[in-house]
Design a protein around this motif. Structure first.
Motif: not given
Lengths: 203, 203, 203, 203
Positions: D50, D105, D108-109, D112, D196
């Motif tokens: 991400t 980022g 998001g990481a 995930v 996005t």
């Protein structure tokens, strides 16, 4: 003279990106020495020489990219939307260079110093593949940009030196082939890649 | 006027690199103060003044490098491949400056504050040698670039002011000699190097 | 037209330094949010708003410095050694701005969040003094540069608009006085400084 | 030709800021991989994709901003104070982009990888809102700048191509509307935002 104008801003923006990418490389060196600040400086220099080597290699790489850019844009004098987009792809590659450089330097240092022996072989290998992948990408994009600009003299100056154009054409036939082979060899072993040795000589 | 054109992109790229290298220096100061953020600010300023001094010294150094570059390239108006490569070597030196600066500031602070007394003498010494080594490298590369460009007026303007050329010639004879002596003296003791004292005056 | 040429490289180098200094400011914001990454983002935004405010203040400051530089150098068309050195002093101030900004944001956040109450009063105070000190330095150097360039029209264009020159003269009489008072008031209390409030309006 | 001159320094300064902002993005990638350096590189690439995606998205965004800037300033040839201030607002947006990119980022990481499940929904959501908010801000400022410059041909070249102006006018009517809807949808859910998905296609 009116012809010259069109690419001047593309060149200025590209110069900026190249200049920053080449200067940011030193930050990896500084931070590699800062993270391990417990050691004596002399021991650090012995331990982290791969970081310094990766710095010099990447500095040479971006320097050569700039020399190439400079050479192409003395011949290319007009700009259209496709050229601008291809140029931004080139700059993407230039800005990405510090990332595989940092990986290569760090995992190289780990391997040289025998830290995490089990993993490092794989880490250093993957770092070399990424590093060579960026070079292949650069060579391919330069080729596309150059073929696009010279196709039917699309973006060239009217009084362009066709001998210089043909000389670049010949060099650009071999470049991507060389990098593709280097990239493929790296998959076999990081030490097989001729890239690492010839990069600096390519200047 | 067509003569002027050739070096304009070299100058733009160099300006970018000098500008970034000179601006990145402040990051060392910020991070030196950030790492030790437990202390009161007043205590920090007392403890980390070597970092501030190293920042000012290096700012002056890169500033002077730019002034020199500016002066040479008002006289140099043509560019060939050798000049571009020599210029990239110069820029290498400029981008490297933040690294020995960070070392000098940090180990200087360690020594002033009596941390790790046993090692620090050696660390600070080695940092001073690296720092002076960069200066010597800069002086030598400027000399090569200048001798190359002026040899038989190779890259000079046709109507160049030869008096200005000779003045620079005389200064550039002494420069590397001075830095070589400074570099040699640093090997004896970091405090013997006249470099640290005269750098700012060289402007 | 030949007159225009002399300052173009000074402007390019200065543009580079201003551009980098103004862009590096965001790094403080990113790192302030990264250091405290344990928290929820919403809580972080509430806790670190002083960092965001300091970012916006400093962005406005460097933006205004650039506007000023732009305005002066539409009138100044020649360059000599003294101008170059004064200009480098200006750039020194621009590159330094991120440092007191980081201090102001961090110690401001500490104070707002009641961390280290005993020290923070003093830390924030000292940070405000440093921050205002940089502004005073900027105002004084701009004055010197402007007085030097306009003295007997030394570095101005022959066909300069003297009304524009006089307008700047008048503004530049008041500027340093204002910053000196702001600097002095800050010594009494960080909240007395009119600087913090009027900086953005000065545009 | 005298007409061209006025905006050249605005363009140079803007090129610098765009070039730095676009190059600094890689620092987030490098530091995301550095913080988690305990892992194998292959595992890192799987875990932090991400961060790489956010890097590419933001690179495309700033690249597109530059393309837009380039297109507008081939038509705008004069500069006044209002244009300079609007332009600095644009640059503010460009320099801010790395910040929400880093947040997007990182959170998001986290999402995930199932770290901090309870908070991350909210963190990622807020990061998406901030990210889209910057885009909306960019679209609105570009509109203001363009309307201001073209109003009664205020800052346009005398021999401007009015067809090109009208084409941009039409596109700029839809842009902010699109970003406002995207911004509103993001409040409902981060996955509803068309932003996005279409960002890269907008080129």
């Amino acid at each position: 003279m009116d012809e010259k104008k069109e690419t001047s801003r593309v060149e200025a923006f590209s110069d900026g990106v190249f200049a920053i990418a080449i200067t940011l490389l030193i930050l990896d060196v500084t931070s590699a020495f800062s993270d391990a600040s417990k050691l004596e400086l002399f021991g650090l220099l012995q331990q982290q020489w791969t970081v310094l080597l990766a710095f010099l290699l990447s500095f040479a790489t971006i320097g050569i990219m700039w020399l190439n850019h400079h050479r192409l844009f003395t011949l290319i004098v007009r700009a259209d939307h496709t050229l601008l987009v291809l140029n931004i792809l080139l700059l993407l590659a230039a800005t990405v260079v510090p990332f595989p450089t940092a990986l290569l330097g760090r995992y190289g240092a780990d391997m040289v110093n025998g830290v995490d022996v089990k993993n490092n072989g794989a880490n250093f290998w993957l770092a070399t593949i990424l590093y060579n992948g960026v070079f292949l990408f650069v060579a391919v994009v330069y080729n596309f940009l150059w073929r696009y600009a010279t196709h039917k003299r699309r973006l060239l100056s009217r009084d362009v030196d066709m001998e210089a154009v043909r000389r670049i054409n010949r060099q650009y036939l071999l470049g991507p082939l060389f990098y593709a082979i280097a990239f493929a060899l790296t998959f076999l072993s990081p030490w097989l890649s001729p890239d690492t040795y010839t990069q600096v000589l390519a200047c």
